[in-house]
Design a protein around this motif. Structure first.
Motif, mmCIF file in Angstrom:
data_model
loop_
_atom_site.group_PDB
_atom_site.id
_atom_site.type_symbol
_atom_site.label_atom_id
_atom_site.label_comp_id
_atom_site.label_asym_id
_atom_site.label_seq_id
_atom_site.Cartn_x
_atom_site.Cartn_y
_atom_site.Cartn_z
ATOM 1 N N LEU A 10 0.794 -1.114 -0.038
ATOM 2 C CA LEU A 10 -0.062 -0.028 -0.032
ATOM 3 C C LEU A 10 0.818 1.236 0.150
ATOM 4 C CD1 LEU A 10 -2.912 -1.197 2.470
ATOM 5 C CD2 LEU A 10 -3.023 -0.843 0.003
ATOM 6 N N ALA A 11 2.052 0.993 0.132
ATOM 7 C CA ALA A 11 3.070 2.291 0.033
ATOM 8 C C ALA A 11 3.191 2.886 -1.221
ATOM 9 C CB ALA A 11 4.404 1.875 0.642
ATOM 10 N N HIS A 12 3.075 1.707 -2.244
ATOM 11 C CA HIS A 12 2.827 2.549 -3.796
ATOM 12 C C HIS A 12 1.515 3.280 -4.235
ATOM 13 C CE1 HIS A 12 6.515 -0.226 -4.421
ATOM 14 N NE2 HIS A 12 5.750 -1.131 -3.694
ATOM 15 N N ARG A 13 1.968 4.382 -4.480
ATOM 16 C CA ARG A 13 0.914 5.343 -4.926
ATOM 17 C C ARG A 13 0.082 4.809 -5.919
ATOM 18 N NH1 ARG A 13 0.282 8.455 -9.172
ATOM 19 N NH2 ARG A 13 -0.995 10.501 -9.117
ATOM 20 N N ASP A 14 0.462 4.322 -7.142
ATOM 21 C CA ASP A 14 -0.337 3.835 -8.137
ATOM 22 C C ASP A 14 -1.215 2.480 -7.733
ATOM 23 O OD1 ASP A 14 0.298 5.930 -9.550
ATOM 24 O OD2 ASP A 14 2.130 4.910 -10.698
ATOM 25 N N PHE A 15 -0.469 1.706 -6.760
ATOM 26 C CA PHE A 15 -1.328 0.557 -6.413
ATOM 27 C C PHE A 15 -2.405 1.045 -5.550
ATOM 28 C CE2 PHE A 15 -2.353 -2.609 -3.168
ATOM 29 C CZ PHE A 15 -2.631 -3.580 -3.990
ATOM 30 N N ARG A 16 -2.170 1.820 -4.558
ATOM 31 C CA ARG A 16 -3.573 2.555 -3.994
ATOM 32 C C ARG A 16 -4.714 2.929 -4.821
ATOM 33 N NH1 ARG A 16 0.639 4.881 -1.001
ATOM 34 N NH2 ARG A 16 -0.120 7.169 -1.517
ATOM 35 N N LEU A 17 -4.085 3.589 -5.863
ATOM 36 C CA LEU A 17 -5.279 4.179 -6.620
ATOM 37 C C LEU A 17 -5.870 2.972 -7.355
ATOM 38 C CD1 LEU A 17 -3.003 7.164 -8.498
ATOM 39 C CD2 LEU A 17 -5.140 7.404 -6.757
ATOM 40 N N PRO A 132 0.788 -6.076 -12.393
ATOM 41 C CA PRO A 132 2.159 -6.489 -12.276
ATOM 42 C C PRO A 132 3.140 -5.307 -12.485
ATOM 43 C CG PRO A 132 1.132 -8.098 -13.230
ATOM 44 C CD PRO A 132 0.091 -7.061 -13.150
ATOM 45 N N GLN A 133 2.411 -4.211 -13.100
ATOM 46 C CA GLN A 133 3.395 -2.962 -13.468
ATOM 47 C C GLN A 133 3.362 -1.997 -12.430
ATOM 48 O OE1 GLN A 133 1.609 -1.267 -17.157
ATOM 49 N NE2 GLN A 133 1.099 -3.307 -18.109
ATOM 50 N N LEU A 134 2.689 -2.203 -11.260
ATOM 51 C CA LEU A 134 2.521 -1.179 -10.263
ATOM 52 C C LEU A 134 3.340 -1.524 -8.814
ATOM 53 C CD1 LEU A 134 -1.383 -0.133 -10.740
ATOM 54 C CD2 LEU A 134 0.791 0.752 -11.793
ATOM 55 N N VAL A 135 3.681 -2.993 -8.918
ATOM 56 C CA VAL A 135 4.289 -3.300 -7.648
ATOM 57 C C VAL A 135 5.572 -4.164 -8.047
ATOM 58 C CG1 VAL A 135 2.149 -3.362 -6.175
ATOM 59 C CG2 VAL A 135 2.793 -5.531 -7.262
ATOM 60 N N PRO A 136 6.371 -4.411 -7.084
ATOM 61 C CA PRO A 136 7.620 -5.172 -7.573
ATOM 62 C C PRO A 136 7.221 -6.753 -7.529
ATOM 63 C CG PRO A 136 8.253 -3.716 -5.745
ATOM 64 C CD PRO A 136 6.716 -3.543 -6.046
ATOM 65 N N PRO A 137 7.865 -7.540 -8.302
ATOM 66 C CA PRO A 137 7.191 -9.054 -8.407
ATOM 67 C C PRO A 137 7.228 -9.608 -7.067
ATOM 68 C CG PRO A 137 9.010 -8.651 -9.947
ATOM 69 C CD PRO A 137 8.874 -7.382 -9.168
ATOM 70 N N SER A 138 8.112 -9.203 -5.985
ATOM 71 C CA SER A 138 8.011 -9.873 -4.703
ATOM 72 C C SER A 138 6.951 -9.362 -3.890
ATOM 73 C CB SER A 138 9.304 -9.345 -3.855
ATOM 74 O OG SER A 138 9.635 -8.043 -3.690
ATOM 75 N N SER A 142 0.981 -10.411 -2.101
ATOM 76 C CA SER A 142 0.295 -9.660 -1.268
ATOM 77 C C SER A 142 -0.969 -8.679 -1.875
ATOM 78 C CB SER A 142 1.348 -8.595 -0.352
ATOM 79 O OG SER A 142 2.072 -9.531 0.207
ATOM 80 N N ALA A 143 -0.366 -8.266 -3.081
ATOM 81 C CA ALA A 143 -1.293 -7.427 -3.853
ATOM 82 C C ALA A 143 -2.402 -8.166 -4.264
ATOM 83 C CB ALA A 143 -0.747 -6.834 -5.148
ATOM 84 N N ASN A 144 -2.369 -9.363 -4.891
ATOM 85 C CA ASN A 144 -3.685 -10.323 -5.325
ATOM 86 C C ASN A 144 -4.312 -10.697 -4.180
ATOM 87 O OD1 ASN A 144 -2.765 -10.412 -7.973
ATOM 88 N ND2 ASN A 144 -1.253 -11.788 -7.551
ATOM 89 N N ALA A 145 -3.571 -10.793 -2.977
ATOM 90 C CA ALA A 145 -4.306 -11.317 -1.856
ATOM 91 C C ALA A 145 -5.415 -9.935 -1.409
ATOM 92 C CB ALA A 145 -3.411 -11.504 -0.636
ATOM 93 N N LEU A 146 -4.880 -8.870 -1.190
ATOM 94 C CA LEU A 146 -5.593 -7.736 -1.122
ATOM 95 C C LEU A 146 -7.006 -7.645 -2.044
ATOM 96 C CD1 LEU A 146 -2.989 -5.047 -0.041
ATOM 97 C CD2 LEU A 146 -5.005 -5.717 1.268
ATOM 98 N N PHE A 147 -6.627 -7.780 -3.306
ATOM 99 C CA PHE A 147 -7.673 -7.780 -4.397
ATOM 100 C C PHE A 147 -8.652 -8.800 -4.137
ATOM 101 C CE2 PHE A 147 -5.469 -4.449 -6.689
ATOM 102 C CZ PHE A 147 -6.051 -3.911 -7.325
ATOM 103 N N MET A 148 -8.301 -9.996 -3.970
ATOM 104 C CA MET A 148 -9.120 -11.125 -3.889
ATOM 105 C C MET A 148 -10.011 -10.873 -2.216
ATOM 106 S SD MET A 148 -8.611 -15.214 -3.642
ATOM 107 C CE MET A 148 -7.895 -15.179 -5.054
ATOM 108 N N GLY A 149 -9.514 -10.394 -1.385
ATOM 109 C CA GLY A 149 -10.148 -9.846 -0.141
ATOM 110 C C GLY A 149 -11.238 -8.851 -0.670
ATOM 111 N N ALA A 150 -10.625 -8.003 -1.103
ATOM 112 C CA ALA A 150 -11.792 -6.884 -1.611
ATOM 113 C C ALA A 150 -12.923 -7.332 -2.417
ATOM 114 C CB ALA A 150 -11.065 -5.790 -2.432
ATOM 115 N N ARG A 151 -12.604 -8.257 -3.339
ATOM 116 C CA ARG A 151 -13.759 -8.793 -4.113
ATOM 117 C C ARG A 151 -14.662 -9.618 -3.369
ATOM 118 N NH1 ARG A 151 -9.616 -9.681 -8.072
ATOM 119 N NH2 ARG A 151 -9.492 -12.047 -7.177
#
Length: 425
Positions: A10-17, A132-138, A142-151
């Motif tokens: 969530l520290a990544h601005r574009d990901f938060r958007l 994948p363009q908005l967060v590092p591969p590592s 976590s990013a996918n987990a947040l999206f799945m939880g939100a869905r």
């Protein structure tokens, strides 16, 4: 560590958007998913018409999804997503205006459903390519987990909110039209938040669009060959296709008809049923990691046994006249589906080479979205010949019979075991 990982994503601005806009849009989608079947049933009283509307939305989404993926590969994922969600916003806003103005008719509903399906065909691959363009591969996990939880959270709270908005104006005529129109308008407004967030995102591909070295048909053919050569993956794809054909359509068409014809809360009942199922899937998602770990290489057996139980629960819907009883059954089905869905997706991600991941997941979605609408249209037509109870019993027992029969398949039973080379299977 988990909290640190999420904070770092969530520290990544574009990901938060992207996450914020997509989450609000996903919540808004639930208003249309509840209001559209109700609108069709109020206009026609026909389950067959409902099946045709669902097919008009889902068929172009399935057919054009692979083309949408090719366009994303050649152009900017962000721009494609902007255009697709902009089209969705315009279509839903038009439907809201027609309903509120008392001018809605079935030809317009069919046309709008068709347009929404086509726009979504481009939005799905664009969204998958943009993340994948908005967060590092590592940090992708976590990013996918947040999206799945939100869905799943949107599935949990969205239908109940939609049912409340529509139910406040329950009845016939102008009052109920106002509630349905408001539901569509809320979805349209949610797209505005998504469009604003996408407009603020900046990615390198906006300036440097790239083209693939092979045409879309060649990419699809390579993906099909890869899946066909992988026996457990091929077996699962075929299993998913058969289950969708026999179960997906009857449930999609049957639940709105059940709420409309038997239950005491009308549209609010449909919202409660969908909320219960989404809440169950949310719980199942949290349980999935623990359950899959305990399965210890017996993931295929686990999924088939859970599908068997889910089939019996769906068949029991034939006896339901109470919103609470139906919600309890669908919550249980949701828990089982949530566990199986995340476990299977994780297995595919571990098994498939990264270079083939997009095509594999697209083909998996194509399996559901291509067969599902045909199943829904057939189910709607069947309700002219058989009772609603018979439809639920047939679909539920078919799922249980298919799952039990597939226990005899070594390829399906073996999902989750280790390959001889030590790689996950």
């Amino acid at each position: 560590m988990e909290n640190q990982g999420r904070a770092s994503v969530l520290a990544h601005r574009d990901f938060r958007l992207l996450f914020g806009g997509s989450s609000i849009s996903a919540l808004g989608d639930q208003f249309t998913l509840v209001a559209l079947p109700w609108q069709v049933l109020r206009l026609t009283g026909s389950a067959a018409a409902l099946g045709l509307v669902l097919a008009a939305m889902a068929l172009p989404r399935a057919i054009f999804m692979l083309i949408g993926g090719a366009m994303v590969d050649r152009l900017s994922a962000r721009r494609i997503l902007l255009l697709a969600r902009g089209a969705n916003a315009l279509l839903v806003a038009t439907l809201a205006g027609l309903v509120l103005g008392g001018a809605v008719a079935m030809p317009a509903v069919y046309a709008i459903a068709l347009g929404i399906g086509m726009a979504t065909a481009f939005a799905y691959p664009a969204g998958s390519a943009l993340l994948p363009q908005l967060v590092p591969p590592s940090q992708l996990a976590s990013a996918n987990a947040l999206f799945m939880g939100a869905r799943q959270l949107s599935l949990f709270i969205g239908p109940a909110m939609a049912g409340l908005v529509i139910g406040i104006h329950a009845g016939h005529g102008t009052a109920e039209a106002r509630g349905l129109g408001m539901a569509f308008a809320i979805d349209g407004a949610s797209f505005v938040f998504s469009l604003a967030s996408l407009w603020l995102i900046r990615t390198a591909t906006d300036r440097q669009p790239h083209a693939t070295g092979r045409g879309v048909l060649g990419d699809v053919a390579a993906g099909v060959r890869q899946i066909w050569a992988d026996l457990p993956l091929r077996a699962f794809m075929l299993y998913a296709a058969v289950v969708t054909a026999f179960v997906g359509g009857p449930i999609q068409v049957g639940l709105p008809v059940l709420a409309n014809s038997r239950m005491d809360l009308g549209a609010a009942s449909l919202g409660v049923l969908m909320t219960a199922n989404g809440g169950g899937m949310l719980v199942g998602g949290f349980l999935s990691r623990v359950v899959a770990r305990r399965a210890a290489g017996r993931l295929g057996m686990l999924v088939l046994c859970m599908d068997t139980m889910a089939g019996f629960a769906l068949a029991a819907l034939a006896l339901v006249h109470s919103t609470a009883y139906g919600a309890l059954l669908l919550a249980g089905v949701g828990v089982l589906a949530g566990i199986a869905q995340i476990a299977i997706v994780t297995w595919i991600q571990q098994r498939v080479p990264p270079a083939m991941m997009g095509r594999t997941m697209s083909l998996l979605m194509f399996t559901f979205m291509g067969i599902g609408p045909v199943s829904a249209a057939v189910a709607g037509s069947l309700l002219k010949l058989i009772s609603l109870g018979a439809l639920f019993v047939g679909a539920g027992l078919a799922l249980s019979a298919i799952a039990l029969g597939c226990l005899a398949s070594p390829a399906l039973r073996g999902i989750g075991t280790a390959r001889p080379d030590g790689a996950p299977a």
